[in-house]
Design a protein around this motif. Structure first.
Motif, PDB file in Angstrom:
ATOM      1  N   LEU A   1       0.834  -1.205   0.000  1.00 57.68           N
ATOM      2  CA  LEU A   1       0.000   0.000   0.000  1.00 57.68           C
ATOM      3  C   LEU A   1       0.867   1.253   0.000  1.00 57.68           C
ATOM      4  CD1 LEU A   1      -2.952   0.875   0.021  1.00 57.68           C
ATOM      5  CD2 LEU A   1      -2.843   0.974   2.524  1.00 57.68           C
ATOM      6  N   GLY A   2       2.000   1.191   0.704  1.00 58.87           N
ATOM      7  CA  GLY A   2       2.912   2.330   0.714  1.00 58.87           C
ATOM      8  C   GLY A   2       3.519   2.576  -0.661  1.00 58.87           C
ATOM      9  N   ILE A   3       3.858   1.507  -1.356  1.00 61.78           N
ATOM     10  CA  ILE A   3       4.396   1.643  -2.720  1.00 61.78           C
ATOM     11  C   ILE A   3       3.355   2.278  -3.631  1.00 61.78           C
ATOM     12  CG2 ILE A   3       5.189   0.344  -4.731  1.00 61.78           C
ATOM     13  CD1 ILE A   3       6.334  -1.729  -2.795  1.00 61.78           C
ATOM     14  N   PHE A   4       2.129   1.811  -3.497  1.00 62.51           N
ATOM     15  CA  PHE A   4       1.056   2.329  -4.351  1.00 62.51           C
ATOM     16  C   PHE A   4       0.813   3.815  -4.091  1.00 62.51           C
ATOM     17  CE2 PHE A   4      -3.430   3.171  -5.265  1.00 62.51           C
ATOM     18  CZ  PHE A   4      -3.515   2.716  -6.576  1.00 62.51           C
ATOM     19  N   GLY A   5       0.776   4.197  -2.793  1.00 62.16           N
ATOM     20  CA  GLY A   5       0.439   5.579  -2.459  1.00 62.16           C
ATOM     21  C   GLY A   5       1.595   6.554  -2.609  1.00 62.16           C
ATOM     22  N   ARG A   6       2.821   6.134  -2.282  1.00 63.71           N
ATOM     23  CA  ARG A   6       3.953   7.056  -2.267  1.00 63.71           C
ATOM     24  C   ARG A   6       4.770   7.052  -3.557  1.00 63.71           C
ATOM     25  NH1 ARG A   6       6.573   5.754   3.696  1.00 63.71           N
ATOM     26  NH2 ARG A   6       4.628   5.811   4.890  1.00 63.71           N
ATOM     27  N   VAL A   7       4.751   5.936  -4.266  1.00 61.72           N
ATOM     28  CA  VAL A   7       5.587   5.822  -5.471  1.00 61.72           C
ATOM     29  C   VAL A   7       4.762   5.895  -6.745  1.00 61.72           C
ATOM     30  CG1 VAL A   7       7.237   4.381  -6.706  1.00 61.72           C
ATOM     31  CG2 VAL A   7       7.286   4.457  -4.197  1.00 61.72           C
ATOM     32  N   LEU A   8       3.746   5.048  -6.836  1.00 68.89           N
ATOM     33  CA  LEU A   8       3.024   4.911  -8.095  1.00 68.89           C
ATOM     34  C   LEU A   8       2.056   6.058  -8.375  1.00 68.89           C
ATOM     35  CD1 LEU A   8       2.293   1.072  -8.022  1.00 68.89           C
ATOM     36  CD2 LEU A   8       4.160   2.288  -9.140  1.00 68.89           C
ATOM     37  N   LEU A   9       1.249   6.425  -7.391  1.00 72.23           N
ATOM     38  CA  LEU A   9       0.256   7.480  -7.624  1.00 72.23           C
ATOM     39  C   LEU A   9       0.881   8.810  -8.046  1.00 72.23           C
ATOM     40  CD1 LEU A   9      -2.587   6.983  -4.974  1.00 72.23           C
ATOM     41  CD2 LEU A   9      -2.572   6.414  -7.398  1.00 72.23           C
ATOM     42  N   PRO A  10       1.979   9.246  -7.406  1.00 72.60           N
ATOM     43  CA  PRO A  10       2.602  10.490  -7.904  1.00 72.60           C
ATOM     44  C   PRO A  10       3.080  10.382  -9.347  1.00 72.60           C
ATOM     45  CG  PRO A  10       3.370   9.999  -5.691  1.00 72.60           C
ATOM     46  CD  PRO A  10       2.603   8.805  -6.142  1.00 72.60           C
ATOM     47  N   LEU A  11       3.523   9.197  -9.757  1.00 73.87           N
ATOM     48  CA  LEU A  11       4.023   9.035 -11.117  1.00 73.87           C
ATOM     49  C   LEU A  11       2.909   9.048 -12.151  1.00 73.87           C
ATOM     50  CD1 LEU A  11       6.773   6.309 -10.567  1.00 73.87           C
ATOM     51  CD2 LEU A  11       7.116   8.744 -10.998  1.00 73.87           C
ATOM     52  N   VAL A  12       1.723   8.580 -11.772  1.00 74.91           N
ATOM     53  CA  VAL A  12       0.600   8.548 -12.723  1.00 74.91           C
ATOM     54  C   VAL A  12      -0.342   9.726 -12.503  1.00 74.91           C
ATOM     55  CG1 VAL A  12       0.680   6.043 -12.936  1.00 74.91           C
ATOM     56  CG2 VAL A  12      -0.833   7.081 -11.238  1.00 74.91           C
ATOM     57  N   SER A  13       0.083  10.711 -11.727  1.00 73.20           N
ATOM     58  CA  SER A  13      -0.795  11.847 -11.409  1.00 73.20           C
ATOM     59  C   SER A  13      -1.304  12.595 -12.646  1.00 73.20           C
ATOM     60  CB  SER A  13      -0.091  12.813 -10.456  1.00 73.20           C
ATOM     61  OG  SER A  13       1.112  13.302 -11.011  1.00 73.20           O
ATOM     62  N   PRO A  14      -0.499  12.754 -13.728  1.00 74.17           N
ATOM     63  CA  PRO A  14      -1.073  13.417 -14.916  1.00 74.17           C
ATOM     64  C   PRO A  14      -2.276  12.658 -15.480  1.00 74.17           C
ATOM     65  CG  PRO A  14       1.316  13.385 -15.058  1.00 74.17           C
ATOM     66  CD  PRO A  14       0.948  12.507 -13.904  1.00 74.17           C
ATOM     67  N   GLY A  15      -2.149  11.346 -15.573  1.00 74.19           N
ATOM     68  CA  GLY A  15      -3.265  10.553 -16.068  1.00 74.19           C
ATOM     69  C   GLY A  15      -4.428  10.541 -15.103  1.00 74.19           C
ATOM     70  N   LEU A  16      -4.126  10.501 -13.815  1.00 77.11           N
ATOM     71  CA  LEU A  16      -5.163  10.524 -12.789  1.00 77.11           C
ATOM     72  C   LEU A  16      -5.944  11.829 -12.842  1.00 77.11           C
ATOM     73  CD1 LEU A  16      -5.850   8.447 -10.496  1.00 77.11           C
ATOM     74  CD2 LEU A  16      -4.654   9.984  -8.935  1.00 77.11           C
ATOM     75  N   PHE A  17      -5.212  12.918 -13.000  1.00 74.66           N
ATOM     76  CA  PHE A  17      -5.844  14.226 -13.042  1.00 74.66           C
ATOM     77  C   PHE A  17      -6.704  14.371 -14.292  1.00 74.66           C
ATOM     78  CE2 PHE A  17      -6.124  18.784 -13.656  1.00 74.66           C
ATOM     79  CZ  PHE A  17      -6.306  19.253 -12.371  1.00 74.66           C
ATOM     80  N   THR A  18      -6.183  13.959 -15.437  1.00 69.47           N
ATOM     81  CA  THR A  18      -6.929  14.057 -16.684  1.00 69.47           C
ATOM     82  C   THR A  18      -8.200  13.214 -16.638  1.00 69.47           C
ATOM     83  OG1 THR A  18      -4.856  14.371 -17.881  1.00 69.47           O
ATOM     84  CG2 THR A  18      -6.779  13.777 -19.185  1.00 69.47           C
TER      85      THR A  18
END
Length: 275
Positions: free
Chosen positions: A179-196
Motif C-alpha cells: 500500500l505504501g508503494i502504491f500511495g507514495r511511489v506509483l500514484l505520484p508518477l501517474v498523477s497526470p493521467g489521474l488528473f486528466t
C-alpha cells in the motif's frame, strides 16, 4: 509547402474555427440581448439597440438555479472521487497482474461503456425506486460511476504500464509495504493521467441529462441540464434565460480546462509514449 498552400491552409483553419465558435458566440449574444431583439432582424446581429444582464438576473431570481448548480457540482465531485478511487486500484491490478483472459476482460470492460443509456434506463429506474434512492445524490452517483469506470480503468491502465517494475522492487527492498508503494511511489508518477481522468469524469457527470431527468424528478434535486430544460413554459420559450443559464454552466468548465490545460495535455500525451 509553398506560400499559396500555406495561405489556403490558414484560411481553412480559420473557417473551421469560425464554424465551431459560431454557436457559442450566438448563445453568448442571445444571453445579453433584451427579449425583444432575440428574433427578427436582430436575431443574428451583433449590433442591437440594447444589451442587458436581466436574463442572468432572471435565471437566479425566477428559478432555483443556484440549487441546480449545487446538485450538479455535488454529483460531479462525488462521481469523480468514487470513480478515480476504484479505477486507480483496478487499473493497477490490470496492469500488473497476469491472468487468463485479461485482454478479453479489458475488451468487455470497454464494451460496457458503449451500451446506450436508454437500454439500461428502465431497469436502473426500477432498481433505484425499489431501494429508495430516487431523488438522492446516490441515485445519480451510482449509475454515473458505473458508466465512468470502464473508461477510467482502461485509460489509467496505460499509465501504470509505463512505470518500470524495478521501481516497485526497489521500494520493496527499502521495506515499503504494498500500500505504501502504491500511495507514495506509483500514484505520484501517474498523477497526470489521474488528473486528466478526473476532469473527464467530472465533465461527463456535469452535463449528463437522461439519467438525471428520469431518476431525480423533484425540483430540489434536479441537476443543471434538467433544470434548464424545465425553463420553458406551456406556450413560451425564454430563450434569453436559457442562453444565460447555458453560458453560466459552460464558463466554469471552460475555466477549469484552461486553468489545468497543461496537466490535461500532459496526461493525454504521456500515456501514448512508450517508455
Amino acid at each position: 509547402m509553398n506560400q499559396k498552400t500555406g495561405l489556403l491552409l490558414y484560411i481553412a483553419i480559420a473557417a473551421f474555427i469560425g464554424i465551431v465558435i459560431f454557436p457559442f458566440l450566438w448563445i453568448l449574444l442571445a444571453s445579453l440581448k433584451a427579449p425583444l431583439y432575440l428574433y427578427g432582424e436582430y436575431a443574428f446581429s451583433i449590433k442591437v439597440p440594447e444589451y442587458t444582464l436581466q436574463n442572468y438576473i432572471s435565471v437566479f431570481t425566477n428559478h432555483p438555479f443556484g440549487r441546480y448548480l449545487l446538485n450538479s457540482f455535488t454529483v460531479g465531485v462525488l462521481t469523480m472521487f468514487l470513480s478515480i478511487s476504484i479505477a486507480a486500484f483496478a487499473s493497477y491490478a490490470v496492469a500488473r497482474l497476469y491472468f487468463f483472459g485479461k485482454t478479453f476482460f479489458l475488451g468487455i470492460l470497454l464494451a460496457v461503456s458503449m451500451l446506450p443509456q436508454i437500454a439500461t434506463l428502465s431497469p436502473l429506474f426500477l432498481f433505484m425506486q425499489s431501494i429508495g434512492l430516487r431523488n438522492t445524490y446516490a441515485g445519480l452517483v451510482i449509475p454515473y460511476t458505473t458508466y465512468a469506470l470502464p473508461i477510467a480503468i482502461w485509460y489509467m491502465t496505460t499509465f501504470f504500464k509505463q512505470i518500470p517494475v524495478e521501481l516497485e522492487e526497489a521500494a520493496k527492498v527499502d521495506g515499503a509495504s504494498l500500500l505504501g508503494i502504491f500511495g507514495r511511489v506509483l500514484l505520484p508518477l501517474v498523477s497526470p493521467g489521474l488528473f486528466t481522468t478526473a476532469i473527464i469524469v467530472f465533465v461527463d457527470a456535469w452535463h449528463e441529462f437522461l439519467f438525471a431527468l428520469t431518476i431525480n424528478t423533484k425540483q430540489s434535486m434536479m441537476t443543471v441540464p434538467v433544470g434548464i430544460a424545465m425553463f420553458q413554459g406551456e406556450f413560451t420559450f425564454p430563450w434569453g434565460e436559457i442562453s444565460a443559464a447555458t453560458v453560466t454552466v459552460t464558463v466554469p468548465v471552460v475555466l477549469l480546462v484552461l486553468l489545468f490545460q497543461r496537466r490535461i495535455i500532459a496526461g493525454l500525451t504521456s500515456g501514448a509514449v512508450k517508455q
